[in-house]
Design a protein around this motif. Structure first.
Motif, PDB file in Angstrom:
ATOM      1  N   LEU A  51       0.832  -1.213   0.000  1.00 42.59           N
ATOM      2  CA  LEU A  51       0.000   0.000   0.000  1.00 42.59           C
ATOM      3  C   LEU A  51       0.865   1.260   0.000  1.00 42.59           C
ATOM      4  CD1 LEU A  51      -2.744  -1.097   2.562  1.00 42.59           C
ATOM      5  CD2 LEU A  51      -3.096  -0.662   0.124  1.00 42.59           C
ATOM      6  N   GLU A  52       1.999   1.183   0.694  1.00 43.99           N
ATOM      7  CA  GLU A  52       2.878   2.357   0.768  1.00 43.99           C
ATOM      8  C   GLU A  52       3.430   2.705  -0.622  1.00 43.99           C
ATOM      9  OE1 GLU A  52       6.447   2.031   3.322  1.00 43.99           O
ATOM     10  OE2 GLU A  52       5.889   4.031   4.022  1.00 43.99           O
ATOM     11  N   ALA A  53       3.697   1.646  -1.399  1.00 41.86           N
ATOM     12  CA  ALA A  53       4.280   1.890  -2.729  1.00 41.86           C
ATOM     13  C   ALA A  53       3.221   2.190  -3.786  1.00 41.86           C
ATOM     14  CB  ALA A  53       5.097   0.664  -3.147  1.00 41.86           C
ATOM     15  N   LEU A  54       1.943   1.934  -3.439  1.00 44.88           N
ATOM     16  CA  LEU A  54       0.889   2.005  -4.469  1.00 44.88           C
ATOM     17  C   LEU A  54       0.745   3.394  -5.107  1.00 44.88           C
ATOM     18  CD1 LEU A  54      -1.521   0.553  -5.865  1.00 44.88           C
ATOM     19  CD2 LEU A  54      -2.960   1.444  -4.044  1.00 44.88           C
ATOM     20  N   LEU A  55       0.581   4.437  -4.276  1.00 46.33           N
ATOM     21  CA  LEU A  55       0.264   5.742  -4.862  1.00 46.33           C
ATOM     22  C   LEU A  55       1.433   6.321  -5.663  1.00 46.33           C
ATOM     23  CD1 LEU A  55      -2.118   7.338  -2.215  1.00 46.33           C
ATOM     24  CD2 LEU A  55      -2.648   5.992  -4.244  1.00 46.33           C
ATOM     25  N   PRO A  56       2.696   6.217  -5.156  1.00 48.81           N
ATOM     26  CA  PRO A  56       3.803   6.679  -6.006  1.00 48.81           C
ATOM     27  C   PRO A  56       3.820   5.951  -7.366  1.00 48.81           C
ATOM     28  CG  PRO A  56       4.565   6.361  -3.761  1.00 48.81           C
ATOM     29  CD  PRO A  56       3.153   5.865  -3.810  1.00 48.81           C
ATOM     30  N   LEU A  57       3.445   4.655  -7.374  1.00 46.54           N
ATOM     31  CA  LEU A  57       3.379   3.936  -8.657  1.00 46.54           C
ATOM     32  C   LEU A  57       2.215   4.451  -9.499  1.00 46.54           C
ATOM     33  CD1 LEU A  57       4.089   0.248  -7.573  1.00 46.54           C
ATOM     34  CD2 LEU A  57       5.475   1.624  -9.138  1.00 46.54           C
ATOM     35  N   ALA A  58       1.094   4.742  -8.813  1.00 47.93           N
ATOM     36  CA  ALA A  58      -0.094   5.211  -9.535  1.00 47.93           C
ATOM     37  C   ALA A  58       0.192   6.520 -10.271  1.00 47.93           C
ATOM     38  CB  ALA A  58      -1.258   5.382  -8.554  1.00 47.93           C
ATOM     39  N   VAL A  59       0.996   7.379  -9.639  1.00 43.32           N
ATOM     40  CA  VAL A  59       1.331   8.659 -10.263  1.00 43.32           C
ATOM     41  C   VAL A  59       2.015   8.426 -11.617  1.00 43.32           C
ATOM     42  CG1 VAL A  59       2.860  10.660  -9.995  1.00 43.32           C
ATOM     43  CG2 VAL A  59       1.404   9.939  -8.103  1.00 43.32           C
ATOM     44  N   LYS A  60       2.763   7.293 -11.692  1.00 46.91           N
ATOM     45  CA  LYS A  60       3.437   6.973 -12.961  1.00 46.91           C
ATOM     46  C   LYS A  60       2.550   6.078 -13.851  1.00 46.91           C
ATOM     47  CE  LYS A  60       7.148   5.477 -10.650  1.00 46.91           C
ATOM     48  NZ  LYS A  60       8.380   4.684 -10.527  1.00 46.91           N
ATOM     49  N   ASP A  68      -3.324  -5.696  -7.958  1.00 51.29           N
ATOM     50  CA  ASP A  68      -3.596  -7.117  -8.063  1.00 51.29           C
ATOM     51  C   ASP A  68      -2.931  -7.881  -6.907  1.00 51.29           C
ATOM     52  OD1 ASP A  68      -4.806  -9.237  -9.512  1.00 51.29           O
ATOM     53  OD2 ASP A  68      -2.767  -9.903 -10.007  1.00 51.29           O
ATOM     54  N   ALA A  69      -1.693  -7.481  -6.573  1.00 47.85           N
ATOM     55  CA  ALA A  69      -0.968  -8.166  -5.493  1.00 47.85           C
ATOM     56  C   ALA A  69      -1.707  -7.977  -4.163  1.00 47.85           C
ATOM     57  CB  ALA A  69       0.456  -7.619  -5.403  1.00 47.85           C
ATOM     58  N   ILE A  70      -2.239  -6.783  -3.947  1.00 47.70           N
ATOM     59  CA  ILE A  70      -2.982  -6.509  -2.699  1.00 47.70           C
ATOM     60  C   ILE A  70      -4.248  -7.384  -2.654  1.00 47.70           C
ATOM     61  CG2 ILE A  70      -4.310  -4.727  -1.458  1.00 47.70           C
ATOM     62  CD1 ILE A  70      -2.212  -2.702  -2.756  1.00 47.70           C
ATOM     63  N   TYR A  71      -4.932  -7.435  -3.800  1.00 47.42           N
ATOM     64  CA  TYR A  71      -6.137  -8.257  -3.894  1.00 47.42           C
ATOM     65  C   TYR A  71      -5.800  -9.725  -3.616  1.00 47.42           C
ATOM     66  CZ  TYR A  71     -10.263 -10.503  -5.815  1.00 47.42           C
ATOM     67  OH  TYR A  71     -11.383 -11.283  -5.967  1.00 47.42           O
ATOM     68  N   GLN A  72      -4.755 -10.217  -4.288  1.00 48.69           N
ATOM     69  CA  GLN A  72      -4.399 -11.638  -4.177  1.00 48.69           C
ATOM     70  C   GLN A  72      -4.062 -12.044  -2.739  1.00 48.69           C
ATOM     71  OE1 GLN A  72      -4.891 -14.055  -6.083  1.00 48.69           O
ATOM     72  NE2 GLN A  72      -5.507 -12.789  -7.826  1.00 48.69           N
ATOM     73  N   LYS A  73      -3.307 -11.191  -2.045  1.00 49.32           N
ATOM     74  CA  LYS A  73      -2.927 -11.521  -0.659  1.00 49.32           C
ATOM     75  C   LYS A  73      -4.175 -11.749   0.198  1.00 49.32           C
ATOM     76  CE  LYS A  73       1.632  -9.957   0.447  1.00 49.32           C
ATOM     77  NZ  LYS A  73       2.213 -11.162   0.999  1.00 49.32           N
ATOM     78  N   HIS A  74      -5.185 -10.889   0.007  1.00 48.83           N
ATOM     79  CA  HIS A  74      -6.402 -11.033   0.811  1.00 48.83           C
ATOM     80  C   HIS A  74      -7.273 -12.187   0.316  1.00 48.83           C
ATOM     81  CE1 HIS A  74      -5.063  -6.982   1.943  1.00 48.83           C
ATOM     82  NE2 HIS A  74      -5.502  -7.366   3.133  1.00 48.83           N
ATOM     83  N   LYS A  75      -7.210 -12.410  -0.979  1.00 50.08           N
ATOM     84  CA  LYS A  75      -8.006 -13.522  -1.556  1.00 50.08           C
ATOM     85  C   LYS A  75      -7.492 -14.855  -0.990  1.00 50.08           C
ATOM     86  CE  LYS A  75     -10.645 -15.481  -4.797  1.00 50.08           C
ATOM     87  NZ  LYS A  75     -11.739 -16.127  -4.096  1.00 50.08           N
ATOM     88  N   VAL A  76      -6.171 -14.998  -0.938  1.00 47.77           N
ATOM     89  CA  VAL A  76      -5.581 -16.247  -0.429  1.00 47.77           C
ATOM     90  C   VAL A  76      -6.000 -16.455   1.030  1.00 47.77           C
ATOM     91  CG1 VAL A  76      -3.380 -17.340   0.213  1.00 47.77           C
ATOM     92  CG2 VAL A  76      -3.624 -16.240  -2.032  1.00 47.77           C
TER      93      VAL A  76
END
Ligand code: ADP
Ligand code: ASP
Ligand code: MG
Length: 446
Positions: A51-60, A68-76
């Protein structure tokens, strides 16, 4: 509140079904003894980093994989807990997605949005957790309720926080006075087990704020103080506080008993198992703090309390911290001048940055900044350096690592530390500092 025990479970302790079954067993066994477990949870292991890395990546525009990785971790986890993900954490997953999409369009991230996104980690883990613990057929069925930590933990407004929004939203401190009102509310509930989030709180305007990375320990300590709990238990992935990080030093020994002061020093110097801000609330309330291992609940772990054996002068443990920037300030004008330190320290203050170690010479002052005490990013450091140039030639060194020998009366046994100094033979040492309270000696190395 009579019989209240606050239990904090860290990221790895809430990441699998097996761990949740341990949480359930521990809570059920306390309940049987007539205690009221108040459970504080971290986000699922790895999620806060994502989550910490998400928004800086979103800006790019590069956030799709991260989402997807966040979703998958919770799905598992949800699958393992036999829960329908969508039923319990859809609002958080959608919020994260919306904010990331917004950031990709506006190419901007504010600390407020960053806090909002990161808070979803703890909200999701506790929502899945309460659903699992309350499942039909479970021993706690009908006996667990969920609380939003933001309804109870209120960030203290500070001048620095007003000046520095990063600090305000990402590294807040909260009040922790005992509250009979909250105690009565929790006591009056039909369900005797409560589950809530670590890491998150609310400011006076109702915005979500964070307590700094690793801050769930501090949330749990705040709750222990507010509820006047009989003890606080920090459940983690190691069986207590050791003489060094047991993952780096397998021969490290378990410290069975520590005083609040000793634990504070170890945590402040980098022993990550306790967040450095979690000791003050329990010390003020004289609440014993236990560190225990979720995978091995049969072990006693470490007890931190007011009593500790006085063993005289000794080095008790080694702590390390990394990611530490040094700011070196060079000036010829300082020699015999009045007020140079006042000017440069005022500059740190006006940038909302707290200084950790200091070393001075006739022409140079070098200080270290603790990444736990400060919300540091390169923008903040660049702005600081720019302001300092009016007084001196300032430059940033590092990030460095600090290695601290922690104990008491260390000055009295310096002569025995010769072999320790040999260990630094192949390391560039930038700074050595000996705490004036004589509780640590610290080497800042490349
Ligand atoms: P949690 O997610 O449960 O909060 P953390 O990763 O924050 O767990 O803290 C536990 C980790 O702290 C351990 O896995 C260990 O590597 C590290 N650690 C560092 N120093 C020490 C120490 N002196 N004693 C025990 N653990 C330590
Ligand atoms: N989840 C937060 C973090 O990883 C808080 C915590 O776990 O203590 O920093
Ligand atoms: Mg932690």
């Amino acid at each position: 509140m009579k019989g209240c025990v606050v239990l904090k479970f860290g990221g790895t302790s809430v990441s699998t079904r097996e761990r949740w079954e341990n949480i359930e067993k521990i809570a059920a066994s306390y309940l049987e003894k007539g205690e009221h477990p108040f459970i504080v949870c971290s986000a699922v292991s790895g999620v806060s980093n994502l989550l910490e890395a998400l928004l800086p990546l979103a800006v790019k525009g590069e956030h799709a994989e991260q989402l997807d990785a966040i979703y998958q971790k919770h799905k598992v986890l949800a699958d393992a807990l036999e829960l329908d993900l969508e039923e319990y954490i859809k609002p958080e997953l959608e919020l994260i997605q919306r904010v990331a999409h917004g950031a990709s369009l506006t190419q901007e991230v504010s600390p407020r949005l960053h806090a909002m996104v990161m808070s979803c980690g703890e909200l999701m883990s506790t929502k899945l957790g309460v659903a699992f613990l309350s499942r039909e057929g479970g021993v706690l069925h009908g006996n667990v309720s969920w609380e939003d930590a933001r309804d109870h933990l209120r960030a203290v407004s500070t001048q620095e926080g007003e000046r520095n929004l990063t600090r305000h939203y990402l590294s807040a401190r909260c009040g922790f006075e005992p509250s009979k009102e909250m105690q009565a509310k929790i006591e009056a509930k039909e369900e005797k087990v409560t589950i809530t989030q670590g890491f998150i709180a609310c400011d006076s305007e109702g915005h979500t704020v964070l307590l700094g990375r690793g801050g769930s320990d501090t949330s749990a300590a705040y709750f222990a103080s507010i509820l006047e709990a009989s003890r606080l238990e920090i459940w983690t992935d190691v069986p207590g506080m050791f003489t060094a990080n047991p993952r780096q030093v397998p021969s490290a020994r378990l410290l069975k008993k520590l005083s609040y002061k000793e634990a504070q020093e170890l945590a402040s110097m980098g022993a990550k198992v306790l967040h450095p801000r979690c000791l003050d609330p329990v010390k003020q309330g004289q609440i014993p703090l236990h560190i225990r291992c979720t995978q091995q609940p049969e072990l006693d772990g470490t007890v931190v309390s007011a009593q500790a054996a006085d063993v005289g002068a000794q080095v008790k443990a080694i702590s390390t911290k990394s990611g530490i920037p040094l700011i070196s300030m060079e000036t010829l004008g300082m020699w015999h001048q009045v007020g140079f330190l006042a000017d440069v320290f005022q500059t740190f203050k006006s940038h909302g940055l707290s200084i950790d170690q200091v070393a001075t010479s006739e022409t140079n002052v070098t200080v270290s900044l603790d990444p736990v005490a400060n919300a540091l990013d390169s923008k903040a450091l660049d702005a600081l350096l720019k302001s300092l140039t009016q007084f001196c030639h300032a430059k940033r060194i590092g990030p460095c690592a600090a290695v601290s020998l922690v104990g008491q009366n260390i000055r009295a046994i310096l002569h025995k530390l010769g072999p320790v100094l040999e260990a630094f033979e192949e390391h560039h040492i930038y700074m050595v500092s000996q705490s004036s309270s004589d509780l640590n000696i610290t080497f800042v190395v490349a």
